[in-house]
Write a protein that holds these residues in place. Structure first.
Motif, mmCIF file in Angstrom:
data_model
loop_
_atom_site.group_PDB
_atom_site.id
_atom_site.type_symbol
_atom_site.label_atom_id
_atom_site.label_comp_id
_atom_site.label_asym_id
_atom_site.label_seq_id
_atom_site.Cartn_x
_atom_site.Cartn_y
_atom_site.Cartn_z
ATOM 1 N N UNK A 64 0.821 -1.192 0.000
ATOM 2 C CA UNK A 64 0.000 0.000 0.000
ATOM 3 C C UNK A 64 0.867 1.259 0.000
ATOM 4 N N UNK A 65 0.243 2.346 -0.460
ATOM 5 C CA UNK A 65 0.851 3.669 -0.450
ATOM 6 C C UNK A 65 0.170 4.486 0.640
ATOM 7 N N UNK A 66 0.945 5.296 1.352
ATOM 8 C CA UNK A 66 0.405 6.153 2.412
ATOM 9 C C UNK A 66 0.932 7.570 2.206
ATOM 10 N N UNK A 67 -0.005 8.537 2.267
ATOM 11 C CA UNK A 67 0.381 9.944 2.250
ATOM 12 C C UNK A 67 0.237 10.480 3.668
ATOM 13 N N UNK A 68 1.306 11.049 4.201
ATOM 14 C CA UNK A 68 1.287 11.640 5.541
ATOM 15 C C UNK A 68 1.533 13.137 5.394
ATOM 16 N N UNK A 69 0.517 13.967 5.720
ATOM 17 C CA UNK A 69 0.710 15.412 5.583
ATOM 18 C C UNK A 69 1.728 15.978 6.563
ATOM 19 N N UNK A 70 2.016 15.239 7.647
ATOM 20 C CA UNK A 70 3.038 15.663 8.586
ATOM 21 C C UNK A 70 2.653 16.825 9.476
#
Length: 82
Positions: A64-70
């Motif tokens: 899976x791919x994960x986007x973390x805005x941080x």
């Protein structure tokens, strides 16, 4: 993984399969992607600026791919269209 049935587990193994890439041995960084591994799979992570990042994880054939805005808001698992 195709060659060894496991992800590369060292700098020498990684450079052997990606000889034309800009790989640094101290951080196992490949063309800006941070590479981490264990006996179940691997993770590639790239910073997209000061805080946000994009992560690809393959763990026991689940990927899976994960986007973390941080910025403290929850990370998002991305659903890719085929």
């Amino acid at each position: 993984m195709d060659r060894n049935r496991r992800p590369p587990s060292s700098y020498d193994e990684l450079i052997a399969v990606l000889p034309d890439s800009n790989i640094t041995p101290d951080a196992l960084s490949v063309d800006g992607w941070r590479y981490d591994f264990d006996d179940t799979g691997f993770t590639l992570r790239m910073k997209l600026g000061w805080d946000p990042s994009l992560t690809y994880t393959l763990n026991r054939k689940v990927e899976h791919w994960i986007y973390d805005p941080g910025d403290g808001t929850p990370a998002t698992t991305l659903q890719l269209l085929e």
